[in-house]
Design a protein around this motif. Sequence first.
Motif, PDB file in Angstrom:
ATOM      1  N   LYS A   8      -3.890  32.091  20.764  1.00 19.53           N
ATOM      2  CA  LYS A   8      -4.844  31.221  20.596  1.00 19.53           C
ATOM      3  C   LYS A   8      -4.483  30.094  19.394  1.00 19.53           C
ATOM      4  O   LYS A   8      -4.788  28.919  19.521  1.00 19.53           O
ATOM      5  N   ASN A   9      -4.048  30.771  18.513  1.00 20.13           N
ATOM      6  CA  ASN A   9      -3.549  30.013  17.106  1.00 20.13           C
ATOM      7  C   ASN A   9      -2.461  29.144  17.815  1.00 20.13           C
ATOM      8  O   ASN A   9      -2.105  28.059  17.077  1.00 20.13           O
ATOM      9  N   LEU A  10      -1.491  29.777  18.342  1.00 22.29           N
ATOM     10  CA  LEU A  10      -0.119  29.066  18.711  1.00 22.29           C
ATOM     11  C   LEU A  10      -0.582  27.754  19.809  1.00 22.29           C
ATOM     12  O   LEU A  10       0.240  26.649  19.504  1.00 22.29           O
ATOM     13  N   SER A  11      -1.454  27.987  20.573  1.00 22.02           N
ATOM     14  CA  SER A  11      -1.616  27.046  21.433  1.00 22.02           C
ATOM     15  C   SER A  11      -2.483  26.017  20.743  1.00 22.02           C
ATOM     16  O   SER A  11      -2.308  24.718  20.952  1.00 22.02           O
ATOM     17  N   SER A  12      -3.199  26.349  19.888  1.00 23.65           N
ATOM     18  CA  SER A  12      -4.004  25.226  19.096  1.00 23.65           C
ATOM     19  C   SER A  12      -3.006  24.546  18.151  1.00 23.65           C
ATOM     20  O   SER A  12      -3.463  23.330  17.908  1.00 23.65           O
ATOM     21  N   THR A  13      -1.907  25.031  17.613  1.00 21.69           N
ATOM     22  CA  THR A  13      -1.162  24.453  16.654  1.00 21.69           C
ATOM     23  C   THR A  13      -0.290  23.401  17.415  1.00 21.69           C
ATOM     24  O   THR A  13      -0.211  22.285  17.122  1.00 21.69           O
ATOM     25  N   ILE A  14      -0.005  23.943  18.696  1.00 22.71           N
ATOM     26  CA  ILE A  14       0.711  22.882  19.577  1.00 22.71           C
ATOM     27  C   ILE A  14      -0.101  21.702  20.029  1.00 22.71           C
ATOM     28  O   ILE A  14       0.067  20.465  19.871  1.00 22.71           O
ATOM     29  N   SER A  15      -1.059  21.923  20.599  1.00 19.37           N
ATOM     30  CA  SER A  15      -2.028  20.901  20.980  1.00 19.37           C
ATOM     31  C   SER A  15      -2.680  19.995  19.880  1.00 19.37           C
ATOM     32  O   SER A  15      -2.794  18.894  20.059  1.00 19.37           O
ATOM     33  N   LEU A  16      -3.005  20.591  18.703  1.00 19.55           N
ATOM     34  CA  LEU A  16      -3.439  19.584  17.619  1.00 19.55           C
ATOM     35  C   LEU A  16      -2.293  18.971  16.792  1.00 19.55           C
ATOM     36  O   LEU A  16      -2.470  18.122  16.359  1.00 19.55           O
ATOM     37  N   GLY A  17      -1.107  19.599  16.945  1.00 21.38           N
ATOM     38  CA  GLY A  17       0.009  19.332  16.234  1.00 21.38           C
ATOM     39  C   GLY A  17       0.647  17.997  16.802  1.00 21.38           C
ATOM     40  O   GLY A  17       1.225  17.082  15.891  1.00 21.38           O
ATOM     41  N   TYR A  18       0.415  17.663  17.954  1.00 20.89           N
ATOM     42  CA  TYR A  18       1.094  16.548  18.671  1.00 20.89           C
ATOM     43  C   TYR A  18       0.386  15.163  18.019  1.00 20.89           C
ATOM     44  O   TYR A  18       1.418  14.169  17.813  1.00 20.89           O
ATOM     45  N   SER A  19      -0.653  14.917  18.199  1.00 16.82           N
ATOM     46  CA  SER A  19      -1.271  13.582  17.499  1.00 16.82           C
ATOM     47  C   SER A  19      -0.855  13.159  16.101  1.00 16.82           C
ATOM     48  O   SER A  19      -0.528  12.466  15.732  1.00 16.82           O
ATOM     49  N   VAL A  20      -0.899  14.446  15.320  1.00 13.46           N
ATOM     50  CA  VAL A  20      -0.454  14.578  13.890  1.00 13.46           C
ATOM     51  C   VAL A  20       0.994  14.081  13.710  1.00 13.46           C
ATOM     52  O   VAL A  20       1.134  13.261  12.799  1.00 13.46           O
ATOM     53  N   HIS A  21       1.684  14.756  14.623  1.00 13.42           N
ATOM     54  CA  HIS A  21       3.253  14.227  14.430  1.00 13.42           C
ATOM     55  C   HIS A  21       3.515  12.886  14.771  1.00 13.42           C
ATOM     56  O   HIS A  21       4.347  12.133  14.298  1.00 13.42           O
ATOM     57  N   LYS A  22       2.804  12.365  15.777  1.00 12.79           N
ATOM     58  CA  LYS A  22       2.901  11.239  16.366  1.00 12.79           C
ATOM     59  C   LYS A  22       2.635  10.171  15.444  1.00 12.79           C
ATOM     60  O   LYS A  22       3.088   8.898  15.357  1.00 12.79           O
ATOM     61  N   GLU A  23       1.386  10.347  14.643  1.00 15.99           N
ATOM     62  CA  GLU A  23       0.935   9.354  13.589  1.00 15.99           C
ATOM     63  C   GLU A  23       1.698   9.369  12.177  1.00 15.99           C
ATOM     64  O   GLU A  23       1.973   8.304  11.787  1.00 15.99           O
ATOM     65  N   PHE A  24       2.216  10.818  11.661  1.00 15.45           N
ATOM     66  CA  PHE A  24       2.716  10.620  10.534  1.00 15.45           C
ATOM     67  C   PHE A  24       4.059  11.399  10.503  1.00 15.45           C
ATOM     68  O   PHE A  24       4.838  11.313   9.493  1.00 15.45           O
ATOM     69  N   GLY A  25       4.765  12.100  11.465  1.00 20.29           N
ATOM     70  CA  GLY A  25       5.922  12.970  11.495  1.00 20.29           C
ATOM     71  C   GLY A  25       5.849  14.313  11.309  1.00 20.29           C
ATOM     72  O   GLY A  25       4.858  14.810  11.066  1.00 20.29           O
ATOM     73  N   GLN A  26       7.012  14.776  11.368  1.00 16.39           N
ATOM     74  CA  GLN A  26       7.352  16.210  11.285  1.00 16.39           C
ATOM     75  C   GLN A  26       6.850  16.878   9.785  1.00 16.39           C
ATOM     76  O   GLN A  26       6.273  18.021   9.584  1.00 16.39           O
ATOM     77  N   PHE A  27       7.196  16.179   8.793  1.00 19.83           N
ATOM     78  CA  PHE A  27       7.117  16.740   7.494  1.00 19.83           C
ATOM     79  C   PHE A  27       5.749  16.759   7.143  1.00 19.83           C
ATOM     80  O   PHE A  27       5.193  17.808   6.645  1.00 19.83           O
ATOM     81  N   PHE A  28       4.869  15.845   7.520  1.00 25.04           N
ATOM     82  CA  PHE A  28       3.528  15.727   7.446  1.00 25.04           C
ATOM     83  C   PHE A  28       2.778  16.804   8.194  1.00 25.04           C
ATOM     84  O   PHE A  28       1.811  17.439   7.557  1.00 25.04           O
ATOM     85  N   MET A  29       3.035  16.706   9.247  1.00 20.48           N
ATOM     86  CA  MET A  29       2.471  18.121  10.213  1.00 20.48           C
ATOM     87  C   MET A  29       2.700  19.332   9.679  1.00 20.48           C
ATOM     88  O   MET A  29       1.715  20.050   9.469  1.00 20.48           O
ATOM     89  N   ASN A  30       4.087  19.931   9.362  1.00 22.93           N
ATOM     90  CA  ASN A  30       4.240  21.099   8.757  1.00 22.93           C
ATOM     91  C   ASN A  30       3.595  21.440   7.508  1.00 22.93           C
ATOM     92  O   ASN A  30       3.131  22.536   7.270  1.00 22.93           O
TER      93      ASN A  30
END
Length: 301
Positions: free
Chosen positions: A96-118
């Motif tokens: 549940k946590n893994l799938s939520s991280t992937i689904s929510l992280g995509y738009s954050v990565h698209k907007e701000f990049g890898q460093f900000f997301m992690n």
Amino acid sequence: MNLLTLHDFLLSIAPLTLCHICIPPLSFFSNYNSDFLIFDPFVRNFFLELYSILPRDWMNESFIRSLMYNPEKHGINILQVLTAMFVHADYRHMLKNLSSTISLGYSVHKEFGQFFMNSTFLIGGVISSISPDEVTKFIASGLIEPEKKSLDWKSIASFTTRQVFHCGSSGGVFALLGCNFVIVGKKIFESVEEFKRFQRQQRSVQSVSLANQTNQETRLWIKIHQSLLSLFSMTLCVLNEYASAKAQSSILRSNVLVPRALIGHDTHLKGFFVGASITAGCLYFRYRLVNSIRSNRFRRN
């Protein structure tokens, strides 16, 4: 969806994904056979093969439990909090946590990049875990009578020793949810501004065809409605966590019911507000920086 952007995102999310699945949950050591029954044979064999190649010392229940965060024992230990983020109670908790991280992280990565997301994921998980929560305060204070509580192996709390062990990356997941909340709000604002500009252009330019005008308006309205729906669903999620936190607090105060497992709903809320605050601050400073650059160019010209 841009395949190149998706490829970059999968590479960016890979370290967090590996940390999630390479640390066996506690259910692997205690009664894990019944837990595996909820999965098909392919998933079951995948995890068994994965853990068979890990070092033998890694497959130790006491070692996995030592990665969990105990506020009473460790104090504010950032390293302990980070390791506890990737320890889970069972496979449902982990996936549940893994799938939520992937689904929510995509738009954050698209907007701000890898460093900000992690960074937001880790900062949200750390801050939400080290700050005091209702479960920890109730158990550590001794307000709960141990003989009225019986928790099974999945529990992360001990009423007898009055200790709480934190595990799971829900704080980081809700930090990403907070990021998405602010990003969607920004998209709504930009879409409304674009719609207003389009209407002003239509008043000044009469030569635009009616079909083209209708298509543009429809596209903008669909974009606004989709963003509003996403914002509404995220708001419901946050309100549900707030209501659950209040309900669990009432259960603990009543000292009557026997909880099977304790969930840090207030920890989720703190992670959400940490992620939203970080994202709002970054957007504000980016807006100020862009305006400053534009004003300097205007002065030079």
